[in-house]
Design an enzyme around this catalytic site. Structure first.
Site, mmCIF file in Angstrom:
data_model
loop_
_atom_site.group_PDB
_atom_site.id
_atom_site.type_symbol
_atom_site.label_atom_id
_atom_site.label_comp_id
_atom_site.label_asym_id
_atom_site.label_seq_id
_atom_site.Cartn_x
_atom_site.Cartn_y
_atom_site.Cartn_z
ATOM 1 N N SER A 55 36.105 37.460 14.354
ATOM 2 C CA SER A 55 37.231 37.773 13.458
ATOM 3 C C SER A 55 37.003 37.163 12.078
ATOM 4 O O SER A 55 36.900 35.940 11.937
ATOM 5 C CB SER A 55 38.538 37.229 14.038
ATOM 6 O OG SER A 55 39.527 37.214 13.021
ATOM 7 N N HIS A 76 35.420 41.808 13.975
ATOM 8 C CA HIS A 76 36.850 42.047 14.231
ATOM 9 C C HIS A 76 37.630 41.938 12.917
ATOM 10 O O HIS A 76 37.607 40.890 12.255
ATOM 11 C CB HIS A 76 37.320 40.991 15.243
ATOM 12 C CG HIS A 76 38.734 41.112 15.700
ATOM 13 N ND1 HIS A 76 39.124 41.921 16.756
ATOM 14 C CD2 HIS A 76 39.870 40.496 15.280
ATOM 15 C CE1 HIS A 76 40.418 41.785 16.953
ATOM 16 N NE2 HIS A 76 40.905 40.930 16.064
ATOM 17 N N ASP A 99 41.268 42.016 11.199
ATOM 18 C CA ASP A 99 42.698 41.854 11.497
ATOM 19 C C ASP A 99 43.546 42.390 10.361
ATOM 20 O O ASP A 99 43.540 41.824 9.263
ATOM 21 C CB ASP A 99 43.014 40.367 11.694
ATOM 22 C CG ASP A 99 42.509 39.860 13.028
ATOM 23 O OD1 ASP A 99 42.884 40.442 14.057
ATOM 24 O OD2 ASP A 99 41.731 38.888 13.033
ATOM 25 N N MET A 157 47.193 42.998 8.845
ATOM 26 C CA MET A 157 48.578 42.512 8.974
ATOM 27 C C MET A 157 49.398 43.011 7.792
ATOM 28 O O MET A 157 48.938 42.930 6.649
ATOM 29 C CB MET A 157 48.582 40.987 8.989
ATOM 30 C CG MET A 157 47.721 40.394 10.087
ATOM 31 S SD MET A 157 47.715 38.603 9.965
ATOM 32 C CE MET A 157 46.668 38.189 11.356
ATOM 33 N N HIS A 208 41.812 45.639 14.417
ATOM 34 C CA HIS A 208 43.023 45.251 15.155
ATOM 35 C C HIS A 208 44.218 45.412 14.216
ATOM 36 O O HIS A 208 44.414 44.599 13.310
ATOM 37 C CB HIS A 208 42.835 43.795 15.612
ATOM 38 C CG HIS A 208 44.018 43.204 16.305
ATOM 39 N ND1 HIS A 208 44.132 41.842 16.528
ATOM 40 C CD2 HIS A 208 45.134 43.758 16.859
ATOM 41 C CE1 HIS A 208 45.263 41.598 17.173
ATOM 42 N NE2 HIS A 208 45.898 42.738 17.372
ATOM 43 N N MET A 261 47.812 45.011 13.254
ATOM 44 C CA MET A 261 49.079 44.327 13.539
ATOM 45 C C MET A 261 50.076 44.811 12.500
ATOM 46 O O MET A 261 50.513 44.069 11.618
ATOM 47 C CB MET A 261 48.875 42.803 13.465
ATOM 48 C CG MET A 261 48.172 42.248 14.685
ATOM 49 S SD MET A 261 47.483 40.618 14.396
ATOM 50 C CE MET A 261 45.941 41.086 13.639
ATOM 51 N N MET A 298 46.769 39.413 23.610
ATOM 52 C CA MET A 298 46.912 38.323 22.641
ATOM 53 C C MET A 298 47.122 37.018 23.401
ATOM 54 O O MET A 298 48.016 36.919 24.244
ATOM 55 C CB MET A 298 48.102 38.571 21.707
ATOM 56 C CG MET A 298 47.919 39.674 20.677
ATOM 57 S SD MET A 298 46.469 39.526 19.615
ATOM 58 C CE MET A 298 46.708 37.926 18.841
ATOM 59 N N ASP A 321 42.283 37.488 22.365
ATOM 60 C CA ASP A 321 42.300 37.208 20.932
ATOM 61 C C ASP A 321 43.276 36.078 20.653
ATOM 62 O O ASP A 321 44.479 36.212 20.891
ATOM 63 C CB ASP A 321 42.718 38.494 20.194
ATOM 64 C CG ASP A 321 42.658 38.360 18.689
ATOM 65 O OD1 ASP A 321 42.274 37.287 18.175
ATOM 66 O OD2 ASP A 321 43.010 39.353 18.011
HETATM 67 C C1 DX5 Z 1 45.605 36.549 15.098
HETATM 68 C C2 DX5 Z 1 44.437 37.482 14.987
HETATM 69 C C3 DX5 Z 1 43.167 36.894 15.465
HETATM 70 C C4 DX5 Z 1 42.713 35.657 14.721
HETATM 71 C C5 DX5 Z 1 41.977 34.819 15.730
HETATM 72 O O1 DX5 Z 1 46.798 37.229 15.018
HETATM 73 O O2 DX5 Z 1 44.629 38.676 15.713
HETATM 74 O O3 DX5 Z 1 42.112 37.841 15.540
HETATM 75 O O4 DX5 Z 1 41.866 35.891 13.642
HETATM 76 O O5 DX5 Z 1 41.673 33.624 15.130
HETATM 77 P P1 DX5 Z 1 41.393 32.307 15.957
HETATM 78 O O6 DX5 Z 1 40.124 32.556 16.746
HETATM 79 O O7 DX5 Z 1 41.258 31.270 14.911
HETATM 80 O O8 DX5 Z 1 42.561 32.081 16.866
HETATM 81 ZN ZN ZN Z 2 42.824 40.045 16.059
#
Ligand code: DX5
Ligand code: ZN
Length: 214
Positions: free
Chosen positions: A8, A32, A34, A36, A66, A68, A137, A171
């Site tokens: 990620s 990965h 993310d 948001m 991913h 969100m 998650m 994750d």
């Molecule tokens: C959190 C994300 C993750 C995040 C994981 O909402 O979906 O992918 O980047 O980061 P770590 O490994 O630091 O928990």
């Molecule tokens: Zn993620």
């Protein structure tokens, strides 16, 4: 099932993202991304142009996106076009999961659904034929660097029992210890963010994780 590391980039150094990714790329399976939106989660990260830039920089790499975000059906095509190979959205973010999965697969890439810690995994059963992956998650989505929630381990076991040979991804809070716990419970795809990118020796950390999986 093949064991995979999905790195990620959320906690990478964005001023030198290419170098950060390069330092782990030979040892990982997926990048990965993310996404948001400040609505589905209380944080805003980056959008399709960044995914596209990563894809352009590493055209051979598998991009695992991913989402969100609310209304993933509205934005899915942007992330397909940006070069995602796998597109995962949240079960809680839309009443239109079936058609969204179908459209993602029709675009020629893999489709998956993610569940927050509160969501019961068996709710995904009717969608099983349309899923390439399930993302469980193991923290509340929104931020990197949180602690793994151990109560999610039975959920991983249940997902493996219910869905058989499908990619089961975890994750949040994955490090050497929690990776092994999740692996034993039945997960085979491990998203790793700060454990890799907040380290001074990113490739050493990737080597360590790889050795636990291979
Ligand atoms: C959190 C994300 C993750 C995040 C994981 O909402 O979906 O992918 O980047 O980061 P770590 O490994 O630091 O928990
Ligand atoms: Zn993620």
């Amino acid at each position: 099932m093949k064991n995979k590391i999905s790195a990620s980039i959320l906690n990478a150094d964005f001023s030198c993202l290419k170098d950060d990714v390069q330092s782990v790329l030979p040892l990982i399976d997926e990048i990965h991304c993310d996404i948001m939106d400040g609505h589905f989660v209380d944080n805003i990260s980056f959008g399709a142009p960044v995914v596209e830039a990563v894809h352009q920089a590493f055209p051979g790499a598998v991009i695992d996106t991913h989402l969100m975000i609310d209304e993933p059906e509205k934005y899915r095509d942007d992330f397909v076009k940006a070069g995602s190979d796998i597109l995962v959205f949240h079960y809680e973010a839309t009443p239109h999961a079936y058609i969204t999965l179908k459209r993602i697969r029709e675009a020629g890439i893999q489709a998956g659904i993610s569940v927050t810690p509160a969501t019961e995994i068996s709710l995904l059963e009717p969608l099983a034929p349309f899923l390439d992956r399930i993302l469980i998650m193991t923290v509340e989505p929104g931020f990197g660097g949180q602690q793994f929630i151990p109560e999610m381990l039975p959920k991983i076991r249940k997902a493996r029992a219910l869905f058989g040979d499908i990619d089961i991804q975890v994750d949040g809070g994955i490090n050497e210890k929690t990776l092994l716990e999740a692996l034993k419970a039945g997960a085979n795809v491990f998203v790793v963010g700060s454990y890799l990118f907040k380290s001074d020796d990113k490739s050493e950390r990737a080597v360590k994780l790889r050795s636990l999986l291979d």
